[in-house]
Scaffold this motif. Structure first.
Motif, short mmCIF file in Angstrom:
data_model
loop_
_atom_site.label_atom_id
_atom_site.label_comp_id
_atom_site.label_asym_id
_atom_site.label_seq_id
_atom_site.Cartn_x
_atom_site.Cartn_y
_atom_site.Cartn_z
N ALA A 40 16.90 -0.48 1.53
CA ALA A 40 16.47 -1.08 2.80
C ALA A 40 17.57 -1.94 3.40
O ALA A 40 17.84 -1.88 4.60
CB ALA A 40 15.20 -1.89 2.59
N ILE A 41 18.23 -2.71 2.57
CA ILE A 41 19.31 -3.57 3.05
C ILE A 41 20.45 -2.75 3.62
O ILE A 41 21.03 -3.10 4.65
CB ILE A 41 19.77 -4.52 1.93
N ALA A 42 20.79 -1.64 2.98
CA ALA A 42 21.87 -0.77 3.48
C ALA A 42 21.55 -0.25 4.87
O ALA A 42 22.45 -0.12 5.71
CB ALA A 42 22.11 0.38 2.51
N ILE A 43 20.29 0.04 5.14
CA ILE A 43 19.89 0.52 6.46
C ILE A 43 19.95 -0.61 7.48
O ILE A 43 20.39 -0.42 8.62
CB ILE A 43 18.48 1.13 6.40
N ALA A 44 19.53 -1.80 7.09
CA ALA A 44 19.45 -2.94 8.02
C ALA A 44 20.81 -3.60 8.27
O ALA A 44 21.03 -4.18 9.34
CB ALA A 44 18.48 -3.98 7.47
N ARG A 45 21.70 -3.52 7.31
CA ARG A 45 22.97 -4.27 7.38
C ARG A 45 23.77 -4.07 8.67
O ARG A 45 24.30 -5.04 9.22
CB ARG A 45 23.83 -3.95 6.16
N PRO A 70 0.80 -1.23 0.00
CA PRO A 70 0.00 0.00 0.00
C PRO A 70 0.84 1.28 0.00
O PRO A 70 0.48 2.25 -0.66
CB PRO A 70 -0.84 -0.11 1.27
N LEU A 71 1.96 1.28 0.71
CA LEU A 71 2.82 2.47 0.73
C LEU A 71 3.85 2.46 -0.40
O LEU A 71 4.59 3.44 -0.57
CB LEU A 71 3.54 2.60 2.07
N GLU A 72 3.91 1.35 -1.14
CA GLU A 72 4.84 1.22 -2.26
C GLU A 72 6.28 1.51 -1.83
O GLU A 72 7.02 2.26 -2.47
CB GLU A 72 4.43 2.15 -3.41
N THR A 73 6.67 0.87 -0.72
CA THR A 73 8.00 1.10 -0.18
C THR A 73 8.51 -0.16 0.51
O THR A 73 7.73 -0.96 1.03
CB THR A 73 7.99 2.27 0.83
N PHE A 74 9.82 -0.29 0.50
CA PHE A 74 10.45 -1.29 1.37
C PHE A 74 10.54 -0.65 2.75
O PHE A 74 10.45 0.58 2.89
CB PHE A 74 11.84 -1.66 0.84
N PHE A 75 10.68 -1.47 3.78
CA PHE A 75 10.77 -0.92 5.13
C PHE A 75 11.80 -1.68 5.96
O PHE A 75 12.15 -2.82 5.64
CB PHE A 75 9.40 -0.95 5.84
N VAL A 76 12.27 -1.02 7.00
CA VAL A 76 13.20 -1.61 7.97
C VAL A 76 12.78 -1.17 9.35
O VAL A 76 12.51 0.01 9.57
CB VAL A 76 14.66 -1.15 7.73
N GLN A 77 12.73 -2.12 10.28
CA GLN A 77 12.42 -1.80 11.67
C GLN A 77 13.42 -2.54 12.55
O GLN A 77 13.59 -3.76 12.43
CB GLN A 77 11.00 -2.22 12.01
N VAL A 78 14.10 -1.79 13.42
CA VAL A 78 15.08 -2.35 14.34
C VAL A 78 14.58 -2.11 15.76
O VAL A 78 14.28 -0.98 16.14
CB VAL A 78 16.47 -1.70 14.14
N ILE A 123 22.89 -9.83 10.62
CA ILE A 123 23.53 -10.59 9.56
C ILE A 123 22.41 -10.99 8.60
O ILE A 123 21.47 -11.69 8.98
CB ILE A 123 24.24 -11.84 10.14
N LEU A 124 22.51 -10.52 7.38
CA LEU A 124 21.45 -10.71 6.38
C LEU A 124 21.90 -11.72 5.34
O LEU A 124 23.07 -11.75 4.96
CB LEU A 124 21.13 -9.38 5.71
N PRO A 125 20.98 -12.53 4.85
CA PRO A 125 21.35 -13.51 3.83
C PRO A 125 21.74 -12.84 2.51
O PRO A 125 21.24 -11.77 2.17
CB PRO A 125 20.08 -14.36 3.66
N ALA A 126 22.62 -13.49 1.78
CA ALA A 126 23.13 -12.93 0.52
C ALA A 126 22.03 -12.76 -0.52
O ALA A 126 22.11 -11.87 -1.36
CB ALA A 126 24.24 -13.83 -0.03
N ASP A 127 20.99 -13.57 -0.45
CA ASP A 127 19.92 -13.51 -1.45
C ASP A 127 18.74 -12.64 -1.01
O ASP A 127 17.68 -12.67 -1.63
CB ASP A 127 19.44 -14.91 -1.80
N LEU A 128 18.91 -11.83 0.02
CA LEU A 128 17.80 -11.03 0.53
C LEU A 128 17.26 -10.04 -0.50
O LEU A 128 16.05 -9.86 -0.61
CB LEU A 128 18.19 -10.30 1.82
N ALA A 129 18.12 -9.42 -1.27
CA ALA A 129 17.65 -8.46 -2.28
C ALA A 129 16.73 -9.15 -3.28
O ALA A 129 15.67 -8.62 -3.63
CB ALA A 129 18.83 -7.80 -3.00
N ALA A 130 17.09 -10.34 -3.72
CA ALA A 130 16.25 -11.09 -4.66
C ALA A 130 14.93 -11.48 -4.01
O ALA A 130 13.87 -11.39 -4.64
CB ALA A 130 16.99 -12.32 -5.15
N THR A 131 14.97 -11.87 -2.75
CA THR A 131 13.75 -12.24 -2.02
C THR A 131 12.81 -11.04 -1.91
O THR A 131 11.60 -11.15 -2.16
CB THR A 131 14.10 -12.76 -0.62
#
Length: 104
Positions: free
Chosen positions: A60-65, A22-30, A69-77
């Motif tokens: 989003a990955i740059a903010i969460a990194r 709905p917001l047309e965005t990726f998100f990160v919450q820590v 520890i994030l999986p290598a295939d997270l961007a594709a997922t």
């Protein structure tokens, strides 16, 4: 909406990352333990709460990194999560709320 949760680093208890259609965005919450409320958590980072705020999975990955520890295939997922929602549209009430919250 998709949501993938990972164990946090640097004092964070968890890191969530995903796609909000709905917001047309990726998100990160820590989240981390709240120093003032035993047993509660506080939000350290929460990005992707505004319309189209994070347009790519890489943002989003740059903010969460730093926080997990994030999986290598997270961007594709995440991109797959986004693509699965392309044929969906807002319902009547969702569309009205977006018009009120984000007038163009």
């Amino acid at each position: 909406m998709s949501r993938h949760t990972f164990t946090g680093l640097r004092g964070a208890t968890s890191v969530a990352i995903g796609w909000d259609r709905p917001l047309e965005t990726f998100f990160v919450q820590v989240l981390r333990p709240d120093p003032e409320e035993v047993g509660e958590e506080e939000t350290v980072v929460w990005r992707g709460t505004d319309l189209r705020e994070l347009s790519t999975a890489a943002e989003a990955i740059a903010i969460a990194r730093p926080w997990a520890i994030l999986p290598a295939d997270l961007a594709a997922t995440l991109e797959t999560d986004r693509l699965k929602t392309l044929g969906l549209s807002d319902g009547e009430y969702q569309a009205e709320m977006k018009r009120r919250l984000f007038p163009d």
